[in-house]
Design an enzyme around this catalytic site. Structure first.
Site, mmCIF file in Angstrom:
data_model
loop_
_atom_site.group_PDB
_atom_site.id
_atom_site.type_symbol
_atom_site.label_atom_id
_atom_site.label_comp_id
_atom_site.label_asym_id
_atom_site.label_seq_id
_atom_site.Cartn_x
_atom_site.Cartn_y
_atom_site.Cartn_z
ATOM 1 N N CYS A 94 0.845 -1.184 0.000
ATOM 2 C CA CYS A 94 0.000 0.000 0.000
ATOM 3 C C CYS A 94 0.882 1.235 0.000
ATOM 4 O O CYS A 94 1.537 1.549 1.001
ATOM 5 C CB CYS A 94 -0.921 0.003 1.238
ATOM 6 S SG CYS A 94 -1.977 1.470 1.343
ATOM 7 N N VAL A 95 0.944 1.930 -1.122
ATOM 8 C CA VAL A 95 1.698 3.168 -1.235
ATOM 9 C C VAL A 95 0.984 4.055 -2.244
ATOM 10 O O VAL A 95 0.420 3.565 -3.240
ATOM 11 C CB VAL A 95 3.158 2.887 -1.673
ATOM 12 C CG1 VAL A 95 3.215 2.257 -3.057
ATOM 13 C CG2 VAL A 95 3.999 4.144 -1.623
#
Length: 265
Positions: A94-95
């Site tokens: 998750c970025v």
């Protein structure tokens, strides 16, 4: 199984250029691999940054590209199990770069660098691993302990690195021995104008030929012919000539003495 047929030709060409560039000049701590028959999955080994709980570990990840890439971002997954707030238990990353901040102009290099930076500075506010995110905010020491534990158990070991330009002692000794070699044979046919040939034991220099008095040795003109044995032959001939003259004088004296005796009679 996905193949290159799932990607448009122009995307395949773009990926080929990017992958070649990554192979020739890889980002620090990142080693990229790819299956030539399937550009839709990009593999990378990421070294844990120094000073983090992931140090001394190598983490394998992959980027999965959809058919409409680069208009839509790739999906990132860690194949190596890791304790990190922004990496889920199934390895999903998750970025923001792979979500709302995605831009078609961003390349694979940028994505990989962002993922490695995530190991340096996690974002607990958007955590996929709630336990890791909570510990990072409330008890960093416990978070770091668990992250190091996961790294020691699951991460790959980094390959040893060698210092650039380092030489072994044996190589240095070999170079010294080669430098001290004193015999040098020069072929006149291949000699280069202006090349200085150092004297060798087989061909001593003029300085070595000087006597104890410091006088320079006699030089010989290139056109001078040295004859050997002429002096000794001349000496023998002169000696024979002198002996013949002495004998002739002695005979003359004897004849004169006989003439005087005859006159007396």
């Amino acid at each position: 199984m996905a193949t290159n047929e799932n990607l448009p030709p122009n995307v395949i060409k773009q990926l080929a250029r990017e992958l070649k560039n990554l192979d020739e000049t890889p980002p620090e701590g990142i080693n990229v691999g790819v299956n030539d028959d399937d550009f839709s999955t990009i593999y990378a080994d990421i070294e844990g940054p120094a000073g983090t709980p992931y140090e001394n570990g190598v983490f394998r990840m992959k980027l999965i590209l959809s058919r409409d890439f680069p208009h839509s971002p790739p999906k990132g997954y860690f194949s190596t199990k890791i304790f990190h707030p922004n990496i889920a238990s199934n390895g999903e990353i998750c970025v923001n770069t792979l979500k709302r901040d995605w831009n078609p102009s961003l390349g694979l290099r940028h994505v990989l660098i962002v993922v490695r930076c995530l190991l340096i500075e996690p974002f607990p506010e958007s955590a996929l691993n709630e336990q890791a995110g909570k510990l990072l905010l409330e008890n960093y020491d416990e978070y770091a302990r668990l992250a190091r534990l996961y790294t020691g158990i699951h991460a790959l070991k980094p390959k040893p690195k060698f210092k650039t330009g380092a030489r072994s002692e044996s190589t240095a000794a070999l170079n010294v021995d080669q430098t001290n070699t004193s015999v040098c044979i020069v072929d006149p046919k291949t000699a280069v104008s202006g090349t200085v040939v150092q004297p060798t034991p087989l061909a001593p220099s003029l300085n070595n030929m000087q006597g104890a008095s410091g006088q320079e040795p006699p030089t010989t003109s290139p056109n001078t012919v040295v004859e050997i044995g002429v002096s000794s032959g001349s000496a023998v001939a002169t000696h024979k000539k002198e002996s013949g003259l002495a004998k002739a004088q002695a005979d003359k004296k004897k004849i004169d003495a006989r003439k005087k005796s005859l006159k007396r009679l």
